[in-house]
Design a protein around this motif. Structure first.
Motif, PDB file in Angstrom:
ATOM      1  N   TYR A  89      46.919  30.866  34.218  1.00 53.34           N
ATOM      2  CA  TYR A  89      46.840  32.177  33.598  1.00 53.34           C
ATOM      3  C   TYR A  89      48.243  32.542  33.120  1.00 53.34           C
ATOM      4  O   TYR A  89      49.176  32.644  33.920  1.00 53.34           O
ATOM      5  CB  TYR A  89      46.337  33.224  34.597  1.00 53.34           C
ATOM      6  CG  TYR A  89      44.961  32.919  35.134  1.00 53.34           C
ATOM      7  CD1 TYR A  89      43.823  33.335  34.459  1.00 53.34           C
ATOM      8  CD2 TYR A  89      44.797  32.203  36.316  1.00 53.34           C
ATOM      9  CE1 TYR A  89      42.550  33.052  34.938  1.00 53.34           C
ATOM     10  CE2 TYR A  89      43.538  31.909  36.807  1.00 53.34           C
ATOM     11  CZ  TYR A  89      42.423  32.342  36.115  1.00 53.34           C
ATOM     12  OH  TYR A  89      41.168  32.059  36.604  1.00 53.34           O
ATOM     13  N   SER A 140      46.990  42.494  32.352  1.00 52.49           N
ATOM     14  CA  SER A 140      45.609  42.878  32.057  1.00 52.49           C
ATOM     15  C   SER A 140      45.488  44.400  31.948  1.00 52.49           C
ATOM     16  O   SER A 140      46.222  45.147  32.599  1.00 52.49           O
ATOM     17  CB  SER A 140      44.670  42.373  33.151  1.00 52.49           C
ATOM     18  OG  SER A 140      44.639  40.966  33.176  1.00 52.49           O
ATOM     19  N   PRO A 194      42.170  46.538  32.269  1.00 49.96           N
ATOM     20  CA  PRO A 194      40.713  46.631  32.425  1.00 49.96           C
ATOM     21  C   PRO A 194      40.060  47.711  31.574  1.00 49.96           C
ATOM     22  O   PRO A 194      38.955  47.531  31.053  1.00 49.96           O
ATOM     23  CB  PRO A 194      40.550  46.921  33.919  1.00 49.96           C
ATOM     24  CG  PRO A 194      41.763  46.313  34.550  1.00 49.96           C
ATOM     25  CD  PRO A 194      42.874  46.543  33.566  1.00 49.96           C
ATOM     26  N   PHE A 253      41.386  41.002  30.428  1.00 52.34           N
ATOM     27  CA  PHE A 253      41.452  40.394  31.751  1.00 52.34           C
ATOM     28  C   PHE A 253      42.022  38.984  31.661  1.00 52.34           C
ATOM     29  O   PHE A 253      41.966  38.351  30.611  1.00 52.34           O
ATOM     30  CB  PHE A 253      40.051  40.290  32.379  1.00 52.34           C
ATOM     31  CG  PHE A 253      39.330  41.601  32.515  1.00 52.34           C
ATOM     32  CD1 PHE A 253      38.499  42.052  31.507  1.00 52.34           C
ATOM     33  CD2 PHE A 253      39.467  42.372  33.667  1.00 52.34           C
ATOM     34  CE1 PHE A 253      37.825  43.256  31.635  1.00 52.34           C
ATOM     35  CE2 PHE A 253      38.799  43.566  33.794  1.00 52.34           C
ATOM     36  CZ  PHE A 253      37.976  44.017  32.772  1.00 52.34           C
ATOM     37  N   ALA A 286      40.552  36.781  33.585  1.00 49.88           N
ATOM     38  CA  ALA A 286      39.174  36.264  33.565  1.00 49.88           C
ATOM     39  C   ALA A 286      38.271  37.449  33.865  1.00 49.88           C
ATOM     40  O   ALA A 286      38.490  38.177  34.842  1.00 49.88           O
ATOM     41  CB  ALA A 286      38.980  35.155  34.594  1.00 49.88           C
ATOM     42  N   GLY A 287      37.268  37.660  33.026  1.00 52.64           N
ATOM     43  CA  GLY A 287      36.369  38.793  33.207  1.00 52.64           C
ATOM     44  C   GLY A 287      35.474  38.632  34.429  1.00 52.64           C
ATOM     45  O   GLY A 287      35.353  37.546  35.006  1.00 52.64           O
ATOM     46  N   ALA A 288      34.844  39.720  34.817  1.00 52.71           N
ATOM     47  CA  ALA A 288      33.985  39.723  36.002  1.00 52.71           C
ATOM     48  C   ALA A 288      32.816  38.751  35.833  1.00 52.71           C
ATOM     49  O   ALA A 288      32.133  38.772  34.807  1.00 52.71           O
ATOM     50  CB  ALA A 288      33.466  41.132  36.264  1.00 52.71           C
ATOM     51  N   HIS A 289      32.597  37.912  36.843  1.00 53.32           N
ATOM     52  CA  HIS A 289      31.505  36.943  36.787  1.00 53.32           C
ATOM     53  C   HIS A 289      31.204  36.408  38.184  1.00 53.32           C
ATOM     54  O   HIS A 289      31.985  36.587  39.111  1.00 53.32           O
ATOM     55  CB  HIS A 289      31.861  35.773  35.858  1.00 53.32           C
ATOM     56  CG  HIS A 289      32.985  34.929  36.367  1.00 53.32           C
ATOM     57  ND1 HIS A 289      34.314  35.325  36.313  1.00 53.32           N
ATOM     58  CD2 HIS A 289      33.009  33.706  36.959  1.00 53.32           C
ATOM     59  CE1 HIS A 289      35.088  34.407  36.838  1.00 53.32           C
ATOM     60  NE2 HIS A 289      34.321  33.393  37.244  1.00 53.32           N
ATOM     61  N   LYS A 325      28.111  44.238  44.314  1.00 58.58           N
ATOM     62  CA  LYS A 325      28.014  44.136  42.853  1.00 58.58           C
ATOM     63  C   LYS A 325      27.003  45.104  42.258  1.00 58.58           C
ATOM     64  O   LYS A 325      26.972  45.303  41.051  1.00 58.58           O
ATOM     65  CB  LYS A 325      27.728  42.694  42.433  1.00 58.58           C
ATOM     66  CG  LYS A 325      26.635  41.976  43.149  1.00 58.58           C
ATOM     67  CD  LYS A 325      26.620  40.499  42.776  1.00 58.58           C
ATOM     68  CE  LYS A 325      25.482  39.776  43.476  1.00 58.58           C
ATOM     69  NZ  LYS A 325      25.420  38.362  43.139  1.00 58.58           N
ATOM     70  N   TRP A 337      36.805  47.284  43.255  1.00 56.51           N
ATOM     71  CA  TRP A 337      37.477  45.992  43.212  1.00 56.51           C
ATOM     72  C   TRP A 337      38.649  45.979  44.172  1.00 56.51           C
ATOM     73  O   TRP A 337      39.347  46.975  44.319  1.00 56.51           O
ATOM     74  CB  TRP A 337      37.962  45.684  41.797  1.00 56.51           C
ATOM     75  CG  TRP A 337      36.839  45.457  40.845  1.00 56.51           C
ATOM     76  CD1 TRP A 337      36.211  46.379  40.066  1.00 56.51           C
ATOM     77  CD2 TRP A 337      36.185  44.216  40.594  1.00 56.51           C
ATOM     78  NE1 TRP A 337      35.213  45.796  39.331  1.00 56.51           N
ATOM     79  CE2 TRP A 337      35.170  44.460  39.643  1.00 56.51           C
ATOM     80  CE3 TRP A 337      36.360  42.912  41.064  1.00 56.51           C
ATOM     81  CZ2 TRP A 337      34.338  43.462  39.158  1.00 56.51           C
ATOM     82  CZ3 TRP A 337      35.531  41.919  40.584  1.00 56.51           C
ATOM     83  CH2 TRP A 337      34.537  42.191  39.645  1.00 56.51           C
ATOM     84  N   HIS A 387      33.613  38.253  40.977  1.00 58.83           N
ATOM     85  CA  HIS A 387      35.077  38.216  40.989  1.00 58.83           C
ATOM     86  C   HIS A 387      35.633  38.229  39.574  1.00 58.83           C
ATOM     87  O   HIS A 387      34.918  37.979  38.595  1.00 58.83           O
ATOM     88  CB  HIS A 387      35.581  36.985  41.759  1.00 58.83           C
ATOM     89  CG  HIS A 387      35.085  35.675  41.237  1.00 58.83           C
ATOM     90  ND1 HIS A 387      33.777  35.234  41.413  1.00 58.83           N
ATOM     91  CD2 HIS A 387      35.708  34.683  40.551  1.00 58.83           C
ATOM     92  CE1 HIS A 387      33.624  34.048  40.861  1.00 58.83           C
ATOM     93  NE2 HIS A 387      34.791  33.695  40.326  1.00 58.83           N
ATOM     94  N   ARG A 388      36.924  38.535  39.488  1.00 58.03           N
ATOM     95  CA  ARG A 388      37.634  38.557  38.215  1.00 58.03           C
ATOM     96  C   ARG A 388      39.113  38.298  38.492  1.00 58.03           C
ATOM     97  O   ARG A 388      39.542  38.276  39.649  1.00 58.03           O
ATOM     98  CB  ARG A 388      37.459  39.905  37.511  1.00 58.03           C
ATOM     99  CG  ARG A 388      38.137  41.079  38.215  1.00 58.03           C
ATOM    100  CD  ARG A 388      37.818  42.405  37.543  1.00 58.03           C
ATOM    101  NE  ARG A 388      38.615  43.504  38.097  1.00 58.03           N
ATOM    102  CZ  ARG A 388      38.499  44.779  37.740  1.00 58.03           C
ATOM    103  NH1 ARG A 388      37.613  45.125  36.805  1.00 58.03           N
ATOM    104  NH2 ARG A 388      39.257  45.715  38.286  1.00 58.03           N
TER     105      ARG A 388
END
Length: 204
Positions: free
Chosen positions: A48, A53, A55, A60, A62-65, A88, A95, A126-127
């Protein structure tokens, strides 16, 4: 990397034995050849860049997934960045940072385990947020063999709590998830064709 791959797989198998015991199964339940005896295990080296970032603006690292598979082992450097949301379904989502711990793996539970356990275990949302520092991590994704049938575990269902998901082959499930989360370039091409009146310049 090959040595890391082999040894990380043994860690994943050890964690799967703990999960099996927690679900009231024999500790070697996931050791079967179609499960983690001959698994799909993918290692990714992640960098990274030193960006910050935002929000609120949708920016980000890495976005939320959630991850697709059974479990993910994550080795990180000493820089903060990884965040998880324990609930979630919460509105708004809360977060919190996962503190880096030298020599340890962060273990994310995947959507396949949520499905397999009939939601006894929930996958980890997570993100990653960038804080201006370069950050490195190693993600090790583990799922069963393609021909493994993923169906509600016998200890995770009852008359009061019937299976929430139908049985599905691992390869079918993964293919569905990839299609859901990746751009269909054929759709993009068709849309462009309509916008251009299906006229194409000659290719040189």
């Amino acid at each position: 990397m090959e040595k890391f791959h082999r040894e990380a797989l043994e860690v994943a198998r050890a964690i799967a034995r703990l999960i099996a015991l927690a679900l009231g199964l024999e500790n070697d339940f996931f050791d079967k050849s179609e499960m983690l005896g001959e698994p799909i295990a993918v290692l990714r080296l992640l960098h990274y860049e030193g960006q910050i970032s935002e929000p609120a603006k949708g920016i980000f690292g890495a976005g939320a997934h959630t991850d697709y598979g059974l479990i993910t082992l994550l080795a990180t450097d000493e820089n903060f960045g990884l965040q998880i949301c324990k609930d979630k379904e919460a509105k708004p989502q809360v977060w919190e940072y996962v503190a880096p711990l030298k020599g340890a793996f962060v273990v994310n539970l995947g959507d396949m385990l949520e499905r397999w356990s009939n939601c006894v275990f929930r996958s980890t949302l997570h993100r990653v947020l960038g804080n201006g520092q370069d950050r490195y991590s190693i993600a090790y994704f583990v799922e069963p063999r393609h021909d493994c049938l993923v169906e509600c575990l016998p200890t995770c269902k009852s008359d009061e709590n019937p299976p929430k998901f139908p049985p599905i082959l691992c390869k079918t499930y993964l293919s569905q998830r990839y299609k859901e989360t990746h751009v269909d370039l054929d759709t993009y091409k068709s849309s462009n064709d309509e916008n251009l009146g299906t006229q194409h310049a000659p290719m040189l």
